[in-house]
Design a protein around this motif. Structure first.
Motif, PDB file in Angstrom:
ATOM      1  N   GLU A  40     -13.691  49.680 -67.850  1.00 58.21           N
ATOM      2  CA  GLU A  40     -13.065  49.367 -69.009  1.00 58.21           C
ATOM      3  C   GLU A  40     -11.535  49.116 -69.153  1.00 58.21           C
ATOM      4  N   LYS A  41     -11.023  49.603 -68.319  1.00 52.86           N
ATOM      5  CA  LYS A  41      -9.568  49.933 -68.217  1.00 52.86           C
ATOM      6  C   LYS A  41      -9.072  49.207 -66.853  1.00 52.86           C
ATOM      7  N   GLN A  42      -9.752  48.775 -65.787  1.00 57.35           N
ATOM      8  CA  GLN A  42      -9.384  48.178 -64.740  1.00 57.35           C
ATOM      9  C   GLN A  42     -10.101  47.158 -64.052  1.00 57.35           C
ATOM     10  N   GLU A  43      -9.807  46.165 -63.274  1.00 61.01           N
ATOM     11  CA  GLU A  43     -10.555  45.198 -62.464  1.00 61.01           C
ATOM     12  C   GLU A  43     -10.310  45.126 -61.406  1.00 61.01           C
ATOM     13  N   VAL A  44     -11.129  44.315 -60.543  1.00 58.24           N
ATOM     14  CA  VAL A  44     -10.731  44.313 -59.049  1.00 58.24           C
ATOM     15  C   VAL A  44     -10.641  42.790 -58.796  1.00 58.24           C
ATOM     16  N   ARG A  45      -9.757  42.813 -57.456  1.00 60.77           N
ATOM     17  CA  ARG A  45      -9.459  41.406 -57.116  1.00 60.77           C
ATOM     18  C   ARG A  45      -9.261  41.394 -55.583  1.00 60.77           C
ATOM     19  N   GLY A  46     -10.057  40.561 -54.885  1.00 58.66           N
ATOM     20  CA  GLY A  46     -10.070  40.673 -53.456  1.00 58.66           C
ATOM     21  C   GLY A  46      -8.734  40.113 -52.987  1.00 58.66           C
ATOM     22  N   ILE A  47      -8.077  40.446 -52.073  1.00 60.72           N
ATOM     23  CA  ILE A  47      -6.719  40.044 -51.746  1.00 60.72           C
ATOM     24  C   ILE A  47      -6.857  39.509 -50.290  1.00 60.72           C
ATOM     25  N   GLU A  48      -7.670  39.963 -49.452  1.00 58.77           N
ATOM     26  CA  GLU A  48      -7.560  39.501 -48.027  1.00 58.77           C
ATOM     27  C   GLU A  48      -9.118  39.857 -47.584  1.00 58.77           C
TER      28      GLU A  48
ATOM     29  N   GLU B 174     -33.005  41.334 -39.997  1.00 58.35           N
ATOM     30  CA  GLU B 174     -34.003  42.076 -40.399  1.00 58.35           C
ATOM     31  C   GLU B 174     -34.310  43.119 -39.356  1.00 58.35           C
ATOM     32  N   ASN B 175     -33.631  43.048 -38.076  1.00 57.75           N
ATOM     33  CA  ASN B 175     -33.778  44.038 -36.896  1.00 57.75           C
ATOM     34  C   ASN B 175     -32.511  44.940 -36.744  1.00 57.75           C
ATOM     35  N   ASP B 176     -31.934  44.779 -37.768  1.00 62.49           N
ATOM     36  CA  ASP B 176     -30.484  45.437 -37.666  1.00 62.49           C
ATOM     37  C   ASP B 176     -29.352  44.911 -36.793  1.00 62.49           C
ATOM     38  N   LYS B 177     -29.425  43.732 -36.286  1.00 68.55           N
ATOM     39  CA  LYS B 177     -28.579  43.005 -35.262  1.00 68.55           C
ATOM     40  C   LYS B 177     -27.625  42.600 -36.088  1.00 68.55           C
ATOM     41  N   LEU B 178     -26.271  42.937 -35.356  1.00 64.25           N
ATOM     42  CA  LEU B 178     -24.991  42.407 -36.212  1.00 64.25           C
ATOM     43  C   LEU B 178     -24.952  41.104 -36.267  1.00 64.25           C
ATOM     44  N   ILE B 179     -24.721  40.730 -37.510  1.00 66.29           N
ATOM     45  CA  ILE B 179     -24.468  38.935 -37.529  1.00 66.29           C
ATOM     46  C   ILE B 179     -23.089  38.794 -37.639  1.00 66.29           C
ATOM     47  N   SER B 180     -22.449  39.412 -38.572  1.00 65.67           N
ATOM     48  CA  SER B 180     -21.089  39.239 -38.835  1.00 65.67           C
ATOM     49  C   SER B 180     -20.388  40.623 -39.173  1.00 65.67           C
ATOM     50  N   LEU B 181     -18.971  40.872 -38.850  1.00 70.38           N
ATOM     51  CA  LEU B 181     -18.219  42.001 -39.219  1.00 70.38           C
ATOM     52  C   LEU B 181     -17.032  41.544 -39.929  1.00 70.38           C
ATOM     53  N   CYS B 182     -16.864  42.145 -41.289  1.00 72.94           N
ATOM     54  CA  CYS B 182     -15.816  41.777 -42.009  1.00 72.94           C
ATOM     55  C   CYS B 182     -15.018  42.731 -42.464  1.00 72.94           C
ATOM     56  N   LYS B 183     -13.817  42.860 -42.839  1.00 73.96           N
ATOM     57  CA  LYS B 183     -12.830  43.627 -43.373  1.00 73.96           C
ATOM     58  C   LYS B 183     -12.196  42.902 -44.855  1.00 73.96           C
ATOM     59  N   LEU B 184     -12.487  43.674 -45.780  1.00 73.19           N
ATOM     60  CA  LEU B 184     -11.935  43.175 -47.162  1.00 73.19           C
ATOM     61  C   LEU B 184     -11.170  44.246 -47.757  1.00 73.19           C
ATOM     62  N   THR B 185     -10.018  43.802 -48.539  1.00 69.42           N
ATOM     63  CA  THR B 185      -9.000  44.515 -49.186  1.00 69.42           C
ATOM     64  C   THR B 185      -8.849  44.093 -50.672  1.00 69.42           C
ATOM     65  N   ASN B 186      -9.231  44.967 -51.510  1.00 68.13           N
ATOM     66  CA  ASN B 186      -9.226  44.807 -52.733  1.00 68.13           C
ATOM     67  C   ASN B 186      -8.034  45.581 -53.500  1.00 68.13           C
ATOM     68  N   MET B 187      -7.506  44.489 -54.458  1.00 67.58           N
ATOM     69  CA  MET B 187      -6.414  45.285 -55.292  1.00 67.58           C
ATOM     70  C   MET B 187      -7.168  45.674 -57.058  1.00 67.58           C
ATOM     71  N   ILE B 188      -6.723  46.947 -57.055  1.00 66.75           N
ATOM     72  CA  ILE B 188      -7.360  47.369 -58.403  1.00 66.75           C
ATOM     73  C   ILE B 188      -6.053  47.084 -59.432  1.00 66.75           C
ATOM     74  N   LEU B 189      -6.436  46.455 -60.482  1.00 63.05           N
ATOM     75  CA  LEU B 189      -5.106  46.205 -61.499  1.00 63.05           C
ATOM     76  C   LEU B 189      -5.619  46.518 -62.801  1.00 63.05           C
ATOM     77  N   PRO B 190      -4.810  46.799 -63.731  1.00 63.19           N
ATOM     78  CA  PRO B 190      -5.153  47.113 -65.082  1.00 63.19           C
ATOM     79  C   PRO B 190      -5.811  45.838 -65.780  1.00 63.19           C
ATOM     80  N   ARG B 191      -6.915  46.264 -66.638  1.00 62.28           N
ATOM     81  CA  ARG B 191      -7.639  45.160 -66.974  1.00 62.28           C
ATOM     82  C   ARG B 191      -6.812  44.274 -68.423  1.00 62.28           C
ATOM     83  N   ARG B 192      -6.810  43.257 -68.303  1.00 63.46           N
ATOM     84  CA  ARG B 192      -5.942  42.322 -69.280  1.00 63.46           C
ATOM     85  C   ARG B 192      -6.602  41.916 -70.430  1.00 63.46           C
TER      86      ARG B 192
END
Length: 140
Positions: free
Chosen positions: A77-85, A122-140
């Motif tokens: 209700e007060k914050q929102e998420v933005r993926g930045i990288e 389905e066999n738990d074999k790794l397809i992709s490995l990712c890293k995500l950075t999110n910024m937490i902002l005040p809701r506008r």
């Protein structure tokens, strides 16, 4: 904030309506302290021209799950998420079936969340490995 797995999964799946996540048929299936998991079918809708899972669809899955996972740690209700990288290493190809995507928190700050996101088959074999950075902002 108490953790309510069913409420989180319901909310994440409802938020998919009329979005890219619905188009990609992403479904959130599990959540716990510090992680969120979704699945996505691999079919012609997410193929690149050679009939393999498109790297862009994989990254869209990773960012969708990682961004939704940050919602578990904020007051929506007060914050929102933005993926930045986001970064992705595609390690294995996939033609059909289902991929599973799990985001696990690495760093939970007041304004930055860092996620490690693994996409497996389905066999738990790794397809992709990712890293995500999110910024937490005040809701506008």
């Amino acid at each position: 904030m108490s953790f309510d797995k069913e409420k989180i999964l319901q909310l994440c799946n409802e938020w998919c309506n009329n979005t890219l996540m619905q188009t990609l048929e992403i479904e959130y299936i599990d959540a716990g302290e510090g992680f969120l998991t979704a699945k996505m079918p691999v079919n012609s809708r997410v193929h690149q021209p050679m009939g393999l899972l498109h790297g862009g669809a994989t990254v869209a899955l990773a960012e969708s799950v990682g961004s939704a996972a940050s919602l578990m740690f904020i007051n929506t209700e007060k914050q929102e998420v933005r993926g930045i990288e986001i970064s992705a290493n595609h390690l294995k190809s996939k033609r059909e079936g289902t991929v599973y995507c799990t985001a696990r928190i690495i760093h939970q700050g007041r304004s930055i969340h860092l996620w490690e996101i693994k996409i497996t088959d389905e066999n738990d074999k790794l397809i992709s490995l990712c890293k995500l950075t999110n910024m937490i902002l005040p809701r506008r």
